[in-house]
Design a protein around this motif. Structure first.
Motif, mmCIF file in Angstrom:
data_model
loop_
_atom_site.group_PDB
_atom_site.id
_atom_site.type_symbol
_atom_site.label_atom_id
_atom_site.label_comp_id
_atom_site.label_asym_id
_atom_site.label_seq_id
_atom_site.Cartn_x
_atom_site.Cartn_y
_atom_site.Cartn_z
ATOM 1 N N PHE A 168 0.916 -1.419 0.148
ATOM 2 C CA PHE A 168 -0.156 0.035 -0.166
ATOM 3 C C PHE A 168 0.837 1.192 0.154
ATOM 4 O O PHE A 168 1.826 1.128 0.590
ATOM 5 N N GLU A 169 0.339 2.414 -0.454
ATOM 6 C CA GLU A 169 1.075 3.587 -0.805
ATOM 7 C C GLU A 169 0.754 4.274 0.395
ATOM 8 O O GLU A 169 -0.410 4.869 0.690
ATOM 9 N N VAL A 170 1.696 4.785 1.525
ATOM 10 C CA VAL A 170 1.550 5.729 2.309
ATOM 11 C C VAL A 170 2.670 6.587 2.369
ATOM 12 O O VAL A 170 3.754 6.255 1.816
ATOM 13 N N LEU A 171 2.949 7.499 3.358
ATOM 14 C CA LEU A 171 3.995 8.608 3.430
ATOM 15 C C LEU A 171 4.590 8.125 4.985
ATOM 16 O O LEU A 171 4.041 8.535 5.997
ATOM 17 N N PRO A 172 5.611 6.992 5.061
ATOM 18 C CA PRO A 172 6.512 6.867 5.957
ATOM 19 C C PRO A 172 6.893 7.880 6.902
ATOM 20 O O PRO A 172 7.630 8.603 6.177
ATOM 21 N N ALA A 173 6.824 7.745 8.218
ATOM 22 C CA ALA A 173 7.522 8.808 9.216
ATOM 23 C C ALA A 173 8.536 8.034 10.079
ATOM 24 O O ALA A 173 9.579 8.409 10.442
ATOM 25 N N ASP A 174 8.037 6.568 10.216
ATOM 26 C CA ASP A 174 9.037 5.652 11.123
ATOM 27 C C ASP A 174 8.546 4.229 11.111
ATOM 28 O O ASP A 174 7.393 3.932 11.188
ATOM 29 N N THR A 175 9.779 3.556 10.325
ATOM 30 C CA THR A 175 9.292 2.081 10.038
ATOM 31 C C THR A 175 9.913 1.197 11.171
ATOM 32 O O THR A 175 9.749 0.099 11.015
ATOM 33 N N THR A 176 10.231 1.599 12.357
ATOM 34 C CA THR A 176 10.422 0.779 13.476
ATOM 35 C C THR A 176 9.734 -0.557 13.658
ATOM 36 O O THR A 176 10.167 -1.483 13.924
ATOM 37 N N ALA A 177 8.196 -0.383 13.575
ATOM 38 C CA ALA A 177 7.475 -1.384 14.009
ATOM 39 C C ALA A 177 6.625 -1.891 12.801
ATOM 40 O O ALA A 177 5.784 -2.882 12.855
ATOM 41 N N ALA A 178 7.245 -1.711 11.602
ATOM 42 C CA ALA A 178 6.500 -2.248 10.325
ATOM 43 C C ALA A 178 6.138 -3.754 10.276
ATOM 44 O O ALA A 178 5.078 -4.087 9.899
ATOM 45 N N GLY A 179 7.186 -4.306 10.625
ATOM 46 C CA GLY A 179 7.468 -5.808 10.406
ATOM 47 C C GLY A 179 6.508 -6.372 11.550
ATOM 48 O O GLY A 179 5.637 -7.432 11.199
ATOM 49 N N ASP A 180 6.777 -5.759 12.593
ATOM 50 C CA ASP A 180 5.761 -6.465 13.824
ATOM 51 C C ASP A 180 4.117 -6.219 13.451
ATOM 52 O O ASP A 180 3.404 -6.914 13.780
ATOM 53 N N ALA A 181 3.727 -4.909 12.849
ATOM 54 C CA ALA A 181 2.475 -4.808 12.734
ATOM 55 C C ALA A 181 2.049 -5.737 11.532
ATOM 56 O O ALA A 181 1.072 -6.182 11.615
ATOM 57 N N PHE A 182 2.983 -5.990 10.365
ATOM 58 C CA PHE A 182 2.486 -7.023 9.432
ATOM 59 C C PHE A 182 2.173 -8.266 9.852
ATOM 60 O O PHE A 182 1.180 -8.894 9.672
ATOM 61 N N VAL A 183 3.097 -8.788 11.081
ATOM 62 C CA VAL A 183 2.986 -10.228 11.389
ATOM 63 C C VAL A 183 1.579 -9.883 12.280
ATOM 64 O O VAL A 183 0.803 -11.085 12.493
ATOM 65 N N GLY A 184 1.426 -8.970 13.230
ATOM 66 C CA GLY A 184 0.083 -9.020 13.855
ATOM 67 C C GLY A 184 -1.051 -9.055 12.947
ATOM 68 O O GLY A 184 -2.159 -9.546 13.339
ATOM 69 N N GLY A 185 -1.207 -8.253 11.952
ATOM 70 C CA GLY A 185 -2.241 -8.210 10.808
ATOM 71 C C GLY A 185 -2.450 -9.513 10.429
ATOM 72 O O GLY A 185 -3.542 -9.972 10.250
ATOM 73 N N TRP A 186 -1.384 -10.327 10.215
ATOM 74 C CA TRP A 186 -1.441 -11.485 9.351
ATOM 75 C C TRP A 186 -2.083 -12.490 10.447
ATOM 76 O O TRP A 186 -2.796 -13.432 10.095
ATOM 77 N N LEU A 187 -1.617 -12.586 11.775
ATOM 78 C CA LEU A 187 -1.964 -13.616 12.687
ATOM 79 C C LEU A 187 -3.404 -13.307 13.156
ATOM 80 O O LEU A 187 -4.120 -14.111 13.485
ATOM 81 N N HIS A 188 -3.574 -11.887 13.298
ATOM 82 C CA HIS A 188 -5.066 -11.633 13.718
ATOM 83 C C HIS A 188 -6.033 -11.938 12.509
ATOM 84 O O HIS A 188 -7.354 -12.665 12.879
ATOM 85 N N ARG A 189 -5.752 -12.047 11.089
ATOM 86 C CA ARG A 189 -6.630 -12.466 10.098
ATOM 87 C C ARG A 189 -6.637 -13.785 10.102
ATOM 88 O O ARG A 189 -7.962 -14.216 9.937
ATOM 89 N N LEU A 190 -5.727 -14.472 10.652
ATOM 90 C CA LEU A 190 -5.857 -16.016 10.753
ATOM 91 C C LEU A 190 -6.769 -16.367 11.706
ATOM 92 O O LEU A 190 -7.727 -17.320 11.551
ATOM 93 N N ALA A 191 -6.764 -15.562 12.803
ATOM 94 C CA ALA A 191 -7.629 -15.902 13.929
ATOM 95 C C ALA A 191 -9.107 -15.497 13.608
ATOM 96 O O ALA A 191 -10.023 -16.353 13.850
#
Length: 331
Positions: free
Chosen positions: A251-274
């Protein structure tokens, strides 16, 4: 146990304080650091809770002001902290984070010693696995023998309890002793996971001694893995299963801080599985249902993208309404 009883996502490992550098407002003034709650598995738990899921954090926090801050933050966000342990044996870990002009981060860790490294297998409580749909870890809890054994024990106990096992490599070389080769320990954990998330550079790291990415993937298939997801910032996500592979745009967004991007991705993935009630026995069949599989990937990508638009880690995790809106706006 009824199928609908398994909805909790158990996230194991470190929680720490990210001190995010802010540039001086005027020439000659010192930069200052702002305190944020963080730590990769704790970030994943926070992402799931913010999305409305059942998240549980298992790990060890220091009996200090930073441990209190993290415990309160997790609890107030809605993460289950009943199985989080406290210790006076070491302080809570700290990480100092600086950002470049594109929001890309670099870290300076104050760990070890740290409280999260003192968690041992005997600290697990059997009840924390009973309703677990998934158990998630990363390599930051593999950097010393004691915590590595606890991590592997948790992965094995979760599988025996019927949970899906998830791993985000999340490799931070600065956390490993200079003379220690992380690869053997990392591979032991990767071979225990059903679903694995890697960055492009991490796949290259695994592939280098084996000669190719194909060889690295083949080795992963020798373990429990049935799904490997490879992220690369704003570039398309590459996905691999035992039978297929493909790419999915981000998705196209304007990034300010990528610190937690990978963790958010995993959280979204596991939440969707649930939310789709994908239990461990159903996971291979789910991966063959391309429409559902790619929907879950898009949900993960949207969650990760939105997390880059805010500063911090816990503070950056988006609510479900924002994720769904972004998916509608960029179909």
């Amino acid at each position: 146990m009824a199928r609908d009883a398994r909805q909790a996502i158990v996230c194991f490992g470190e929680a720490l304080i990210d001190f995010l550098a802010r540039p001086p407002q005027r020439p000659g003034e010192p930069r200052h650091f702002v305190e944020y709650a963080g730590g990769a598995p704790a970030n994943v738990a926070t992402a799931i809770a913010r999305l409305g899921g059942q998240a549980r954090f298992v790990g060890m926090l220091g009996e200090d002001m930073f441990g209190d801050f993290l415990y309160d933050q997790l609890r107030d966000i809605g993460v289950d902290v009943r199985y989080t342990v406290r210790t006076a044996g070491a302080k809570t870990a700290l990480a100092f984070v600086s950002l470049d002009g594109h929001g890309e981060r670099s870290f300076s860790f104050y760990r070890p010693p740290a409280a999260d490294l003192l968690f041992r297998a005997e600290h697990y409580q059997a009840r924390c696995f009973e309703d677990a749909l998934a158990f998630h870890v990363c390599s930051n809890s593999l950097t010393e023998a004691g915590i590595a054994n606890a991590t592997l024990s948790g992965m094995q106990r979760a599988r025996q309890a019927g949970a899906l096992v998830s791993m985000d490599l999340n490799l931070r070389p600065a956390l490993w002793a200079d003379a220690f080769d992380p690869l053997p320990t990392v591979w032991r954990a990767l071979l225990e996971a059903d679903t694995i998330k890697l960055s492009r550079s991490e796949l290259a790291f695994l592939a280098a001694p084996l000669g190719s990415e194909t060889a690295a993937l083949q080795r992963l298939w020798h373990g429990y893995a049935t799904c490997v997801l490879v992220t690369d910032g704003a570039a398309p996500i590459r996905w691999y299963t035992r039978t297929r592979q493909g790419e999915l745009g981000t998705f196209e967004v304007l990034p300010a801080d990528t610190t937690a991007a990978g963790d958010a991705f995993v959280g979204g993935w596991l939440h969707r599985l649930a939310t789709l009630d994908v239990q461990a026995p159903d996971f291979p069949a789910f991966l063959e249902r391309r429409e559902l599989f790619e929907d879950a990937l898009r949900y993960a990508a949207a969650t990760g993208a939105l997390a880059t638009t805010r500063h911090g880690a816990f503070a950056a995790m988006p609510p479900r309404s924002e994720v769904e809106l972004l998916m509608e706006e960029q179909p």
